[in-house]
Enzyme design. Structure first.
Site, PDB file in Angstrom:
ATOM      1  N   GLY A 236       0.652  -1.288   0.009  1.00 55.41           N
ATOM      2  CA  GLY A 236       0.086   0.097  -0.097  1.00 55.41           C
ATOM      3  C   GLY A 236       0.877   1.263   0.043  1.00 55.41           C
ATOM      4  O   GLY A 236       0.352   2.221   0.309  1.00 55.41           O
ATOM      5  N   CYS A 350     -17.247   3.497 -26.637  1.00 52.62           N
ATOM      6  CA  CYS A 350     -18.638   4.188 -26.817  1.00 52.62           C
ATOM      7  C   CYS A 350     -19.314   4.490 -25.571  1.00 52.62           C
ATOM      8  O   CYS A 350     -20.616   4.166 -25.424  1.00 52.62           O
ATOM      9  CB  CYS A 350     -19.635   3.378 -27.805  1.00 52.62           C
ATOM     10  SG  CYS A 350     -19.014   2.960 -29.448  1.00 52.62           S
TER      11      CYS A 350
HETATM   12  C1  LIG Z   1      -3.149  -5.731  -3.044  1.00 49.47           C
HETATM   13  C2  LIG Z   1      -2.268  -6.286  -1.800  1.00 49.47           C
HETATM   14  C3  LIG Z   1      -0.841  -5.790  -1.793  1.00 49.47           C
HETATM   15  C4  LIG Z   1      -0.295  -4.972  -2.661  1.00 49.47           C
HETATM   16  O1  LIG Z   1      -1.024  -3.476  -2.294  1.00 49.47           O
HETATM   17  P1  LIG Z   1      -0.140  -2.311  -3.267  1.00 49.47           P
HETATM   18  O2  LIG Z   1      -1.284  -1.410  -2.896  1.00 49.47           O
HETATM   19  O3  LIG Z   1      -0.158  -2.413  -4.592  1.00 49.47           O
HETATM   20  O4  LIG Z   1       0.949  -2.051  -2.581  1.00 49.47           O
HETATM   21  C5  LIG Z   1      -0.151  -6.373  -0.461  1.00 49.47           C
HETATM   22  N1  LIG Z   1      -0.947  -7.348   0.220  1.00 49.47           N
HETATM   23  C6  LIG Z   1      -1.962  -7.812  -0.013  1.00 49.47           C
HETATM   24  C7  LIG Z   1      -2.793  -8.560   1.117  1.00 49.47           C
HETATM   25  C8  LIG Z   1      -2.925  -7.372  -0.877  1.00 49.47           C
HETATM   26  O5  LIG Z   1      -3.960  -7.279  -1.261  1.00 49.47           O
END
Ligand SMILES: *Cc1c(COP(=O)(O)O)cnc(C)c1O
Length: 412
Positions: A236, A350
């Site tokens: 994240g 479209c």
């Molecule tokens: C999607 C996800 C990530 C990666 O998230 P990013 O925002 O792409 O860094 C890591 N761990 C889990 C469990 C996820 O579902």
């Protein structure tokens, strides 16, 4: 605006109109970025790549030297990653794992299970019980822990800290740990805690999340007198689509993780970013098919659209881009060109939702010019609804493959 690397620019300019649109990945840029991320992290912090951000085989392989493993979230990703990067450990996460997926993961001997519910824990125990008597399956329990107000405010997608289908509710944490301590599941080993709580966080917010997850895990371990050896604080890390040159502060994050790790010397800390590792290496390149003036605004229609690059539609942003002018115009009729400085770039679908970027500064943009959309290396092609309207698929180009001495390979 964002500028493609020279290798990407050269390739986009060399392609014929019929070879566009195309995804162009600069694997050299990816390796450089991944190496910098790895170097910014303390050595004892493990780095996994969340494959769902972009599971292209070339991407997974290019990341190999810089990551400790891969996080996969489905049976499909599991089989794919096991095939493409067989020498790396895999962590199998995600909600709603089917019995067949769990069995396949056990058969492959995945390194870690990120268990999302008590039901899944019992299911895993049952299936693990059919393996050889001395088998021990390593489990991280994924919890949906509360997020602080500050980190909630900064995040673009919250998977935790509020009602969601992800992870185990903290109110069930004690029951979950007892599954390991009451002796009924001898094949399962509680290795640690996992939490992926939010996406789009800057380094200070990520550090605050990591610290609260580690503190919570330490309390849980103390309460049950169990050892928790690992804490995975998730991914994240933010990618700023509005200001692409502003990247996540990996150096600051690394320093903070070093402090956290020093405070818990028996603990292995792990992170699993997706977007922030691969977003920057990918480009979606295309050509302007037509330029139109409509009710006082300028529109450029490009080959392709959000059925190839859904990211701006799903995230509600303008995809950063760069115009690569093409000066030749082989036709006898006038070349369509923007009359104003700002142009909205749309695709061929479209639907008015097929917008890649609004009000882009592109004075005089003409039909035949090329546009390269950046930050298209993560959650781009693989999250898009490819079959809508049955347009052809883009080409795929992987530049600067390892050992290729600058040569590139293509696939379509
Ligand atoms: C999607 C996800 C990530 C990666 O998230 P990013 O925002 O792409 O860094 C890591 N761990 C889990 C469990 C996820 O579902």
């Amino acid at each position: 605006m964002t500028t493609p690397t020279p290798a990407v620019r050269d390739r986009v300019q060399a392609l014929s109109p019929e070879e566009l649109p195309a995804y162009v990945y600069d694997l050299g840029a990816l390796r450089e970025h991944a190496a910098a991320v790895r170097a910014a992290l303390p050595e004892r912090v493990e780095l996994y790549y969340a494959a769902k951000a972009n599971p292209e085989p070339e991407i997974l392989a290019a990341l190999g030297p810089y990551v400790d493993g891969y996080e996969v979230s489905s049976g499909g990703e599991l089989a794919h990653a096991a095939n493409v990067v067989p020498d790396h450990p895999l962590a199998f996460g995600g909600p709603g794992k089917t019995p067949a997926e769990i069995a396949a993961a056990l058969e492959r001997g995945v390194a870690r299970f990120h268990v999302e519910s008590l039901y899944e824990l019992h299911r895993l125990a049952e299936l693990a019980g059919r393996l050889a008597p001395d088998t021990r399956v390593a489990v991280l329990l994924r919890f949906n822990l509360p997020l602080s107000e500050a980190s909630m405010a900064g995040s673009s997608l919250a998977m935790g800290g509020r009602p969601t289908p992800f992870g185990i509710d903290p109110s069930e944490a004690d029951s979950a740990v007892r599954v390991f301590t009451d002796g009924t599941c001898p094949h399962l080993e509680l290795l640690g805690v996992h939490a992926h709580l939010a996406s789009g966080l800057g380094a200070p917010e990520q550090l605050a999340v990591a610290e609260s997850v580690v503190t919570w895990a330490a309390d849980l371990a103390a309460r049950h007198r169990v050892r928790i050896a690992e804490v995975n604080v998730g991914g994240g890390m933010t990618v700023d689509y509005a200001t692409p040159e502003q990247r996540f502060d990996w150096a600051g994050y690394g320093v903070g993780l070093a402090h956290l790790s020093d405070a818990h010397p028996d603990l292995t800390l792990r992170i699993e970013p997706g977007r922030a590792l691969t977003a920057y290496c990918g480009w979606y390149a295309t050509e302007v098919l037509d330029v139109k003036h409509s009710h006082g605004e300028e529109f450029a229609v490009v080959r392709g659209g959000t059925h190839h690059l859904r990211t701006p539609a799903t995230k509600g942003h303008d995809q950063p881009c760069s115009v690569l002018p093409v000066d030749t115009w082989p036709h006898p009729w006038p070349r369509p060109a923007a009359r104003q400085d700002r142009v909205t770039l749309t695709g061929q679908l479209c639907t008015p939702k097929d917008v890649l970027a609004r009000h882009v500064p592109a004075p005089g943009l003409r039909a035949g010019d090329r546009v390269a959309f950046g930050l298209a290396g993560a959650y781009a092609w693989n999250i898009s609804h490819h079959d809508f309207l049955m347009h052809p698929r883009p080409g795929f180009h992987f530049l600067n493959r390892p050992g290729s001495r600058g040569k590139a390979t293509r696939r379509s």
